[in-house]
Each structure stands twice: as structure tokens, then as C-alpha cells.
Design a protein around this motif. Structure first.
Motif, PDB file in Angstrom:
ATOM      1  N   PRO A 447     -58.643   6.286  -9.280  1.00 15.55           N
ATOM      2  CA  PRO A 447     -59.660   7.113  -9.951  1.00 15.55           C
ATOM      3  C   PRO A 447     -61.039   6.457 -10.011  1.00 15.55           C
ATOM      4  O   PRO A 447     -62.058   7.124  -9.889  1.00 15.55           O
ATOM      5  N   GLN A 448     -61.052   5.142 -10.177  1.00 15.05           N
ATOM      6  CA  GLN A 448     -62.337   4.429 -10.212  1.00 15.05           C
ATOM      7  C   GLN A 448     -63.067   4.554  -8.881  1.00 15.05           C
ATOM      8  O   GLN A 448     -64.286   4.808  -8.838  1.00 15.05           O
ATOM      9  N   LEU A 449     -62.333   4.403  -7.775  1.00 14.81           N
ATOM     10  CA  LEU A 449     -62.953   4.511  -6.456  1.00 14.81           C
ATOM     11  C   LEU A 449     -63.350   5.953  -6.149  1.00 14.81           C
ATOM     12  O   LEU A 449     -64.347   6.189  -5.457  1.00 14.81           O
ATOM     13  N   ILE A 450     -62.585   6.903  -6.646  1.00  9.90           N
ATOM     14  CA  ILE A 450     -62.943   8.318  -6.445  1.00  9.90           C
ATOM     15  C   ILE A 450     -64.296   8.607  -7.090  1.00  9.90           C
ATOM     16  O   ILE A 450     -65.165   9.261  -6.505  1.00  9.90           O
ATOM     17  N   ARG A 451     -64.470   8.123  -8.307  1.00  5.38           N
ATOM     18  CA  ARG A 451     -65.752   8.351  -8.997  1.00  5.38           C
ATOM     19  C   ARG A 451     -66.904   7.696  -8.241  1.00  5.38           C
ATOM     20  O   ARG A 451     -68.025   8.210  -8.234  1.00  5.38           O
ATOM     21  N   ARG A 452     -66.606   6.581  -7.566  1.00  4.40           N
ATOM     22  CA  ARG A 452     -67.667   5.849  -6.886  1.00  4.40           C
ATOM     23  C   ARG A 452     -68.016   6.444  -5.526  1.00  4.40           C
ATOM     24  O   ARG A 452     -69.193   6.540  -5.162  1.00  4.40           O
ATOM     25  N   PHE A 453     -67.009   6.866  -4.772  1.00  2.00           N
ATOM     26  CA  PHE A 453     -67.244   7.262  -3.383  1.00  2.00           C
ATOM     27  C   PHE A 453     -67.121   8.766  -3.131  1.00  2.00           C
ATOM     28  O   PHE A 453     -67.327   9.205  -2.001  1.00  2.00           O
ATOM     29  N   CYS A 454     -66.787   9.533  -4.144  1.00  2.00           N
ATOM     30  CA  CYS A 454     -66.606  10.983  -3.950  1.00  2.00           C
ATOM     31  C   CYS A 454     -67.516  11.771  -4.886  1.00  2.00           C
ATOM     32  O   CYS A 454     -67.082  12.713  -5.558  1.00  2.00           O
ATOM     33  N   ARG A 455     -68.766  11.381  -4.958  1.00  2.00           N
ATOM     34  CA  ARG A 455     -69.717  12.080  -5.824  1.00  2.00           C
ATOM     35  C   ARG A 455     -70.127  13.405  -5.198  1.00  2.00           C
ATOM     36  O   ARG A 455     -70.331  13.504  -3.982  1.00  2.00           O
ATOM     37  N   LEU A 456     -70.270  14.427  -6.055  1.00  2.00           N
ATOM     38  CA  LEU A 456     -70.628  15.766  -5.597  1.00  2.00           C
ATOM     39  C   LEU A 456     -71.965  16.182  -6.192  1.00  2.00           C
ATOM     40  O   LEU A 456     -72.337  15.735  -7.293  1.00  2.00           O
ATOM     41  N   ASP A 457     -72.644  17.055  -5.476  1.00  2.00           N
ATOM     42  CA  ASP A 457     -73.850  17.637  -6.067  1.00  2.00           C
ATOM     43  C   ASP A 457     -73.436  18.739  -7.044  1.00  2.00           C
ATOM     44  O   ASP A 457     -72.255  19.098  -7.151  1.00  2.00           O
ATOM     45  N   ARG A 458     -74.392  19.313  -7.742  1.00  2.00           N
ATOM     46  CA  ARG A 458     -74.100  20.280  -8.799  1.00  2.00           C
ATOM     47  C   ARG A 458     -73.397  21.526  -8.256  1.00  2.00           C
ATOM     48  O   ARG A 458     -72.440  22.023  -8.853  1.00  2.00           O
ATOM     49  N   LYS A 459     -73.848  22.040  -7.107  1.00  2.00           N
ATOM     50  CA  LYS A 459     -73.232  23.245  -6.551  1.00  2.00           C
ATOM     51  C   LYS A 459     -71.781  23.005  -6.147  1.00  2.00           C
ATOM     52  O   LYS A 459     -70.906  23.838  -6.383  1.00  2.00           O
ATOM     53  N   SER A 460     -71.521  21.854  -5.538  1.00  2.00           N
ATOM     54  CA  SER A 460     -70.149  21.536  -5.114  1.00  2.00           C
ATOM     55  C   SER A 460     -69.238  21.357  -6.327  1.00  2.00           C
ATOM     56  O   SER A 460     -68.076  21.769  -6.319  1.00  2.00           O
ATOM     57  N   GLU A 461     -69.760  20.726  -7.386  1.00  2.00           N
ATOM     58  CA  GLU A 461     -68.976  20.569  -8.612  1.00  2.00           C
ATOM     59  C   GLU A 461     -68.608  21.922  -9.201  1.00  2.00           C
ATOM     60  O   GLU A 461     -67.468  22.145  -9.630  1.00  2.00           O
ATOM     61  N   THR A 462     -69.584  22.842  -9.201  1.00  2.00           N
ATOM     62  CA  THR A 462     -69.319  24.177  -9.735  1.00  2.00           C
ATOM     63  C   THR A 462     -68.254  24.899  -8.918  1.00  2.00           C
ATOM     64  O   THR A 462     -67.348  25.530  -9.473  1.00  2.00           O
ATOM     65  N   ARG A 463     -68.339  24.801  -7.593  1.00  2.00           N
ATOM     66  CA  ARG A 463     -67.353  25.442  -6.728  1.00  2.00           C
ATOM     67  C   ARG A 463     -65.956  24.866  -6.970  1.00  2.00           C
ATOM     68  O   ARG A 463     -64.979  25.608  -7.036  1.00  2.00           O
ATOM     69  N   LEU A 464     -65.870  23.566  -7.118  1.00  2.00           N
ATOM     70  CA  LEU A 464     -64.575  22.935  -7.358  1.00  2.00           C
ATOM     71  C   LEU A 464     -64.013  23.352  -8.717  1.00  2.00           C
ATOM     72  O   LEU A 464     -62.816  23.623  -8.852  1.00  2.00           O
ATOM     73  N   MET A 465     -64.874  23.447  -9.721  1.00  2.00           N
ATOM     74  CA  MET A 465     -64.431  23.857 -11.046  1.00  2.00           C
ATOM     75  C   MET A 465     -63.896  25.290 -11.022  1.00  2.00           C
ATOM     76  O   MET A 465     -62.857  25.602 -11.624  1.00  2.00           O
ATOM     77  N   GLU A 466     -64.608  26.160 -10.310  1.00  2.00           N
ATOM     78  CA  GLU A 466     -64.155  27.556 -10.202  1.00  2.00           C
ATOM     79  C   GLU A 466     -62.802  27.631  -9.502  1.00  2.00           C
ATOM     80  O   GLU A 466     -61.920  28.400  -9.898  1.00  2.00           O
ATOM     81  N   ALA A 467     -62.630  26.835  -8.457  1.00  2.00           N
ATOM     82  CA  ALA A 467     -61.354  26.841  -7.727  1.00  2.00           C
ATOM     83  C   ALA A 467     -60.216  26.349  -8.604  1.00  2.00           C
ATOM     84  O   ALA A 467     -59.098  26.883  -8.559  1.00  2.00           O
ATOM     85  N   ASN A 472     -55.455  27.410 -10.889  1.00  2.00           N
ATOM     86  CA  ASN A 472     -54.689  26.701 -11.932  1.00  2.00           C
ATOM     87  C   ASN A 472     -54.231  25.333 -11.420  1.00  2.00           C
ATOM     88  O   ASN A 472     -53.058  24.963 -11.511  1.00  2.00           O
ATOM     89  N   LEU A 473     -55.182  24.563 -10.887  1.00  2.00           N
ATOM     90  CA  LEU A 473     -54.863  23.263 -10.307  1.00  2.00           C
ATOM     91  C   LEU A 473     -54.839  22.178 -11.382  1.00  2.00           C
ATOM     92  O   LEU A 473     -55.532  22.259 -12.387  1.00  2.00           O
ATOM     93  N   SER A 474     -54.034  21.151 -11.133  1.00  2.00           N
ATOM     94  CA  SER A 474     -53.899  20.040 -12.073  1.00  2.00           C
ATOM     95  C   SER A 474     -54.976  18.996 -11.825  1.00  2.00           C
ATOM     96  O   SER A 474     -55.713  19.042 -10.829  1.00  2.00           O
ATOM     97  N   ALA A 498     -70.333  17.220   1.342  1.00  2.00           N
ATOM     98  CA  ALA A 498     -71.122  18.447   1.260  1.00  2.00           C
ATOM     99  C   ALA A 498     -70.248  19.614   0.805  1.00  2.00           C
ATOM    100  O   ALA A 498     -69.023  19.497   0.688  1.00  2.00           O
ATOM    101  N   MET A 499     -70.899  20.759   0.589  1.00  2.00           N
ATOM    102  CA  MET A 499     -70.189  21.952   0.110  1.00  2.00           C
ATOM    103  C   MET A 499     -69.082  22.367   1.080  1.00  2.00           C
ATOM    104  O   MET A 499     -67.965  22.710   0.661  1.00  2.00           O
ATOM    105  N   ASN A 500     -69.369  22.350   2.391  1.00  2.00           N
ATOM    106  CA  ASN A 500     -68.356  22.797   3.350  1.00  2.00           C
ATOM    107  C   ASN A 500     -67.138  21.880   3.365  1.00  2.00           C
ATOM    108  O   ASN A 500     -66.011  22.331   3.618  1.00  2.00           O
ATOM    109  N   HIS A 501     -67.331  20.613   3.065  1.00  2.00           N
ATOM    110  CA  HIS A 501     -66.193  19.692   2.999  1.00  2.00           C
ATOM    111  C   HIS A 501     -65.299  20.037   1.813  1.00  2.00           C
ATOM    112  O   HIS A 501     -64.068  20.039   1.924  1.00  2.00           O
ATOM    113  N   ILE A 502     -65.932  20.336   0.680  1.00  2.00           N
ATOM    114  CA  ILE A 502     -65.175  20.700  -0.518  1.00  2.00           C
ATOM    115  C   ILE A 502     -64.421  22.004  -0.303  1.00  2.00           C
ATOM    116  O   ILE A 502     -63.238  22.134  -0.667  1.00  2.00           O
ATOM    117  N   ILE A 503     -65.081  22.995   0.295  1.00  2.00           N
ATOM    118  CA  ILE A 503     -64.438  24.300   0.522  1.00  2.00           C
ATOM    119  C   ILE A 503     -63.209  24.140   1.416  1.00  2.00           C
ATOM    120  O   ILE A 503     -62.147  24.713   1.151  1.00  2.00           O
TER     121      ILE A 503
END
Length: 518
Positions: A447-467, A472-474, A498-503
Motif C-alpha cells: 500500500p505504501q508503494l501504491i500511494r507513491r507510484f500510482c498517483r491519479l489526477d482528480r478526474k481519474s480519481e473520480t472515475r475510479l470512485m464511481e466505478a 461494489n468493489l472492495s 492516465a484516464m485511459n489506463h484507469i478505464i
């Protein structure tokens, strides 16, 4: 007269130095072995005495005591036959009694010939660490032991013998020995040949891309599709696009196969990534490891390679549940009354299944092939926590006839492997520069490395939150989406996610919700 030399006992995939102390005194003839020997060692008395006599050597009546130290560790197996026999001859003054600089291993036949043993590689590595001068072991195990000498840069001599008489000759006349050596670079000179190439696979563009991402980041993957769609073929092609084994990986993999008695005779080193495909009737012990001797299971035999479970729902649910811990910890601990053994289990988990107990989910008219209740019962054999540990879920539809008969060919495994190697190189540089030893792929990020190397911009964070809300993901699924998106970005040469990677990563998590919604 007292004679001393070295042998080895296996503890997991490592070897413990065992001092074989043999004493011969006057008195009533007897032969006693102490130091927690198992039945195979206790029975060695008859093998050893018969082998010595059939080798043309004398055995005067003596009171013989053999101690295997340390005495509080249980000793198992037949590899103690040869060291006890040599120690006995030393105690009877037929050999130099001072043999403390030699490691000796081997099983004896009644005619004095020496049979192969298990665990020669870890035993030889232990001998090199102890700075012993010579290893005497069965000829078929000599190249395996020589790898340890080459790896450590040690000057230790590795002598392969085929009989007790030959071992005696080497000890009495060292000039007669012909030490065995191997060139590590020669072992890796020829690339491994895998049975299935991606060039042989028709269609399945999406599944091929998903497997490339899985190989690049070391991610677990689930292939869902009807019978005959090519799921098994895709899985068997996966090792061919993974990076070649490095020497340290090959060494650790070889140690496991050596301990499990599965290293091919005469093979010095495993240079091909393992692909394990256990049947769905496999038991918990066979999968995880254990039994009377705490042997490695399928999860350890797949270390640094692929563990493929075909027809996943056909496995016993309790058997599948024992996978949860090794999938997280990448190692497995086997505990028994007298010992606890740790085996490495860092593998790519690949599973394949039909979406329905009848095979395909829909028939040619678009109707369900089984009732929703039957489908629910079938899919419920796979628990949610296990699904959460699988990073990528991909649909493998039936291949269209036009694709089967088309002359058009996709990329071969070598081309895909080049891209995977480049992505792995990026990950290696990323984690080595951050001083995180033991982390080699994105799938291993904490989790520590995820926070460091997998930062998202605001739009990508919103898309992930909606998904996450919609599907109903854990929290575990959230982390795995970020890891997969990081791998997709690495394959495309992007510094940031980027957004397309998250999608695309989210799409690899939505398939299970589609099928498991019945």
C-alpha cells in the motif's frame, strides 16, 4: 577410533550441516545410530554392511556407534548411507579418520553402487558457505552440486561417484579425482523452448492483450469463456512471454525441484519458468505442501512461474480457499508436530472457467443454458475473497469461423516478450531506486508503494470512485486496479497513470460482477 565428516539434512529448501561422528570400539559386535534418525536411516545398517562387504572390504567385529549431530534435529532419508559407510571405514582405520573437510552424500545399494539423492543443490550451497574443501556425492547429482560451487565462487571440489569403492579411491588417492565443473553462462546459452507460441493462437485479441499486461506486471488473471474458446491454449502460451529466468530465480527454483525429487536426472539448473497444471481433484496438501515429510506443494513448484487451475469451479472450495494466504504472502508455511517449514510461493496465478455449468452462458438463440439458480450454485464455488485476489478478469468468447480459417497471424511470443521485458525493466529501476528489496513487479507493491507510484489526477480519481460504487468493489480491488493501471502505463511508456489506463484496468474488474450477478 573416532572418525568425523559432514553430511546434510534438509529443512525446507535449505540444508543443515550434520556432523557424522563414527566410533569403533572393542566389545560385543553392534551397530547403533543415534541423533534422531528416521526409519530409513535406522535400516541403513544392513545396506551399509552388505555394501562394504560386496565392495571387497573387511568388516571386523566391533561395537560401532554413529552420532548425527546436532542430535535435536530429526534426520530423514537415505543420503546418509554413504557418509556413514565412509565414516565407519575411517573409524576402522581403513581410511584416513580425519575427513572433516569433506561433505559426503549418497544412498547405497547392496552391491556397493551409489544411487541419486534429493537436495544436492542446497547441500552443496551449504558446503560452500562452510568453506569445505570437497563434496563427494552420486555422479548423477554432480552437475547440480557444481552449480552451487560456481555460484558461490568457491574452490570446493565436486566429485561424482558411482560406487563406494570409487569414493574410497578418491579419499585415499586424491589425484585420481576428476572434479566436475559447470559454466553458468553455458546453461543459459540456449533459450528455453515453450510448447505453445502466441503465433499459434487465432483471434482473442483482448485476451492476448490482457495476458501481456499480466505478464508485464506479474498479475493474476482469470479467463472466463465457453468450452473450446482457447482458454487453456492461452494459459499455456503465457510462460513464453514472461522474461527469462535470472540466475538467482533459477537457483531458487532448482532448489525446490531438487528437494522435491523432481529435477530431471543430469540437469544442473532449471532455466525454464515452471508451468504447473494440477487436476481439479488435487487435495489441499498436494496444492499447498505438507504430508509426513512436509514436501513442497504445487504452489511452491510453480515458484517464479505459472500456477494454472483449469475448470476452476470444479476444484473443491476448501482447496481453493487455501490459496488465499500464498497469493498474498508469496510464501507458504507448512507446520507439523516436529517441524515448521517455509517454502517460497511467488507465482502468477492463472485460472480458467466456464460461465455456466452447461458450458456457454447462452445458447445459439440467446437463452441461458442453465437456470439462474444452477448458475449461482456453480459460481458460488469461487469465493469473493479469492476473486478479489485475481487482478484481471477477461472474457474469452468463442472464436469465429472466419478467424479460424483466416491466414492472418498475430504477433509471436518473442515480440510480445520484448515489450514485457522492457516494462519489467522499468519496474526494476523504479523499485531498486526506492530501496525496496524483494519488490520486482507492480503486482508486489505494498500500500505504501501504491500511494507513491500510482498517483491519479482528480478526474481519474473520480472515475475510479464511481466505478467502485457502481460495481461494489472492495478496498483490495481498488489497490489491484491501481497496480494494473500502473502496468498498462509502463507498457505504453507513460510516466504517469492516465484516464485511459484507469478505464482499461476497471474493465478488467467488471467482468466478474457481470457473471456473478445471477
Amino acid at each position: 577410533m573416532l572418525s568425523q565428516l559432514h553430511a546434510a539434512a534438509l529443512t525446507g529448501i535449505d540444508a543443515l550441516d550434520v556432523h557424522v561422528e563414527t566410533n569403533a570400539d572393542s566389545g560385543l559386535p553392534s551397530f547403533t545410530v543415534v541423533g534422531l534418525p528416521d526409519n530409513a536411516i535406522r535400516e541403513s545398517r544392513e545396506r551399509i554392511m552388505t555394501a562394504i562387504k560386496n565392495s571387497g572390504m573387511e568388516l571386523p567385529p566391533k561395537k560401532i556407534t554413529v552420532n548425527l549431530a546436532p542430535a535435536d534435529v530429526r534426520k530423514e532419508g537415505t543420503a546418509f548411507d554413504l557418509p556413514i559407510a565412509v565414516g565407519l571405514l575411517g573409524a576402522l582405520e581403513q581410511l584416513p579418520p580425519e575427513l572433516s573437510s569433506a561433505l559426503i552424500l549418497g544412498e547405497l545399494a547392496l552391491d556397493g553402487s551409489v544411487r541419486t539423492i534429493t537436495g544436492a543443490l542446497p547441500a552443496a550451497m551449504m558446503a560452500a558457505e562452510k568453506k569445505l574443501k570437497r563434496i563427494i556425492l552420486p555422479k548423477d547429482n554432480a552437475r547440480e552440486a557444481a552449480v552451487a560451487a560456481a555460484a558461490s565462487g568457491s574452490t570446493i571440489e565436486v566429485c561424482g561417484v558411482s560406487s563406494l569403492s570409487e569414493a574410497v579411491s578418491i579419499i585415499t588417492t586424491p589425484s585420481l579425482s576428476s572434479p566436475v565443473s559447470v559454466d553458468i553462462s553455458d546453461l543459459f546459452e540456449h533459450p528455453p523452448a515453450y510448447p505453445v507460441d502466441f503465433l499459434d493462437i487465432k483471434g482473442q485479441r483482448a485476451a492476448r492483450e490482457a495476458l501481456e499486461i499480466a505478464a508485464a506486471g506479474g498479475h493474476n488473471i482469470l479467463l472466463i469463456g465457453p468450452p473450446g474458446s482457447g482458454k487453456t491454449l492461452l494459459a499455456k502460451a503465457l510462460p513464453g512471454i514472461m522474461p527469462p529466468l535470472g540466475f538467482e530465480e533459477a537457483l531458487e527454483t532448482t532448489k525446490i525441484y531438487s528437494v522435491a525429487s523432481m529435477l530431471p536426472t543430469g540437469q544442473a539448473l532449471m532455466t525454464q519458468r515452471p508451468f504447473r497444471n494440477p487436476h481439479h481433484t488435487t487435495s489441499n496438501v498436494a496444492l499447498i505442501g505438507g504430508g509426513a515429510n512436509a514436501r513442497p506443494g504445487e504452489v511452491s513448484l510453480a515458484h517464479n512461474g505459472v500456477l494454472f487451475l483449469d475448470e476452476l469451479p470444479e476444484f473443491n472450495r476448501s482447496t481453493l480457499e487455501v490459496l488465499r494466504q500464498p497469493l498474498e504472502d508469496r510464501e507458504v508455511t507448512v507446520s507439523r508436530i516436529n517441524l515448521t517449514t517455509r517454502y517460497p510461493a511467488s507465482f502468477m496465478f492463472v485460472a480458467a472457467m466456464n460461465p455456466s455449468p452447461a458450458g456457454a452462458l447462452h445458447d445459439e438463440h440467446g437463452n441461458l443454458t442453465a437456470s439462474p439458480r444452477e448458475i449461482r450454485r456453480y459460481l458460488s464455488r469461487i469465493s469473493g475473497p479469492l476473486l478479489d485476489r485475481i487482478d484481471i478478469h477477461i472474457d474469452v468468447p468463442r472464436v469465429e469461423n472466419r478467424e479460424l480459417f483466416s491466414d492472418e497471424q498475430g504477433e509471436d511470443s518473442a515480440t510480445i516478450r520484448d515489450r514485457v521485458i522492457r516494462a519489467r525493466r522499468v519496474q526494476h529501476e523504479r523499485f531498486s531506486s526506492s530501496n525496496h528489496s524483494g519488490i520486482h513487479t507492480n503486482a508486489q507493491m505494498s500500500p505504501q508503494l501504491i500511494r507513491r507510484f500510482c498517483r491519479l489526477d482528480r478526474k481519474s480519481e473520480t472515475r475510479l470512485m464511481e466505478a467502485m460504487d457502481r460495481l461494489n468493489l472492495s478496498a483490495r480491488a481498488h489497490d489491484r486496479i491501481l497496480k494494473v493501471s500502473r502496468t498498462i502505463a509502463d507498457l505504453q511508456g507513460a510516466d504517469d497513470i492516465a484516464m485511459n489506463h484507469i478505464i482499461q484496468a476497471i474493465q478488467y474488474r467488471s467482468l466478474d460482477r457481470e457473471f456473478w450477478s445471477f
